[in-house]
Design an enzyme around this catalytic site. Structure first.
Site, PDB file in Angstrom:
ATOM      1  N   HIS A  59      41.851  38.310  48.823  1.00 41.19           N
ATOM      2  CA  HIS A  59      42.452  37.779  47.598  1.00 41.19           C
ATOM      3  C   HIS A  59      42.733  38.942  46.641  1.00 41.19           C
ATOM      4  CE1 HIS A  59      40.708  33.421  47.964  1.00 41.19           C
ATOM      5  NE2 HIS A  59      41.247  33.859  49.106  1.00 41.19           N
ATOM      6  N   GLU A  61      42.028  39.389  43.575  1.00 43.52           N
ATOM      7  CA  GLU A  61      40.878  39.791  42.765  1.00 43.52           C
ATOM      8  C   GLU A  61      39.916  40.666  43.563  1.00 43.52           C
ATOM      9  OE1 GLU A  61      42.106  36.729  43.360  1.00 43.52           O
ATOM     10  OE2 GLU A  61      41.294  35.294  41.928  1.00 43.52           O
ATOM     11  N   CYS A  89      38.901  31.776  42.661  1.00 45.37           N
ATOM     12  CA  CYS A  89      38.153  30.793  43.452  1.00 45.37           C
ATOM     13  C   CYS A  89      36.663  31.117  43.345  1.00 45.37           C
ATOM     14  CB  CYS A  89      38.610  30.833  44.910  1.00 45.37           C
ATOM     15  SG  CYS A  89      38.114  32.340  45.779  1.00 45.37           S
ATOM     16  N   CYS A  92      35.747  34.661  44.680  1.00 46.85           N
ATOM     17  CA  CYS A  92      36.109  35.723  43.742  1.00 46.85           C
ATOM     18  C   CYS A  92      35.251  35.656  42.482  1.00 46.85           C
ATOM     19  CB  CYS A  92      37.591  35.633  43.394  1.00 46.85           C
ATOM     20  SG  CYS A  92      38.670  35.954  44.805  1.00 46.85           S
TER      21      CYS A  92
END
Length: 150
Positions: A59, A61, A89, A92
């Protein structure tokens, strides 16, 4: 690394995160972008790469946190700000907790998978959270991407 002065706002850095999201969208990735800033210097930028890397943890992040830690040579990002186009999410959110990042600026909220829906207190207690920065633009990009998929 790009130097910036105090004239740059949360909106300015969110625009840079949106540019990262555009790169992701062009590559067929869910358009999420992230930028990490420390003392008015961009130290990391990333976009989703889960399809490219065939890695569910890739992801924006997560990639930005790793790059920022590598740049600083430190695992804690207390003096840093993460600008991200979509609410993190839970995975993260947990990583952001452990990084002890000083501030998180979020564009669009994620009503389905955002960590605030699962655990509103997931971020480190000292982390400042700001939401809704360029929210309409962030949401429009995501809606456009998913409309094309359907």
């Amino acid at each position: 690394m790009q130097k910036n002065n105090s004239l740059f706002s949360d909106e300015y850095f969110m625009q840079l995160a949106l540019y990262q999201a555009e790169i992701a969208m062009e590559k067929g990735e869910i358009p999420v972008g992230a930028v990490v800033v420390c003392q008015n210097t961009i130290i990391a930028k990333a976009h989703n790469q889960t399809e490219l890397l065939q890695d569910v943890t890739a992801h924006a992040e997560m990639l930005a946190l790793t790059a920022a830690a590598n740049t600083l040579g430190a695992k804690y990002l207390r003096d840093c700000t993460l600008y991200v186009t979509l609410e993190p999410c839970i995975m993260c959110g947990g990583a952001l907790y452990w990084s002890q990042i000083g501030k998180i600026v979020i564009g669009a909220m994620d009503d389905k998978r955002g960590c605030s829906k699962v655990s509103p207190k997931i971020y480190h207690p000292k982390t400042q959270i700001i939401t809704g920065v360029l929210q309409e633009v962030c949401e429009a990009m995501l809606k456009s991407f998913f409309k094309k998929l359907r």
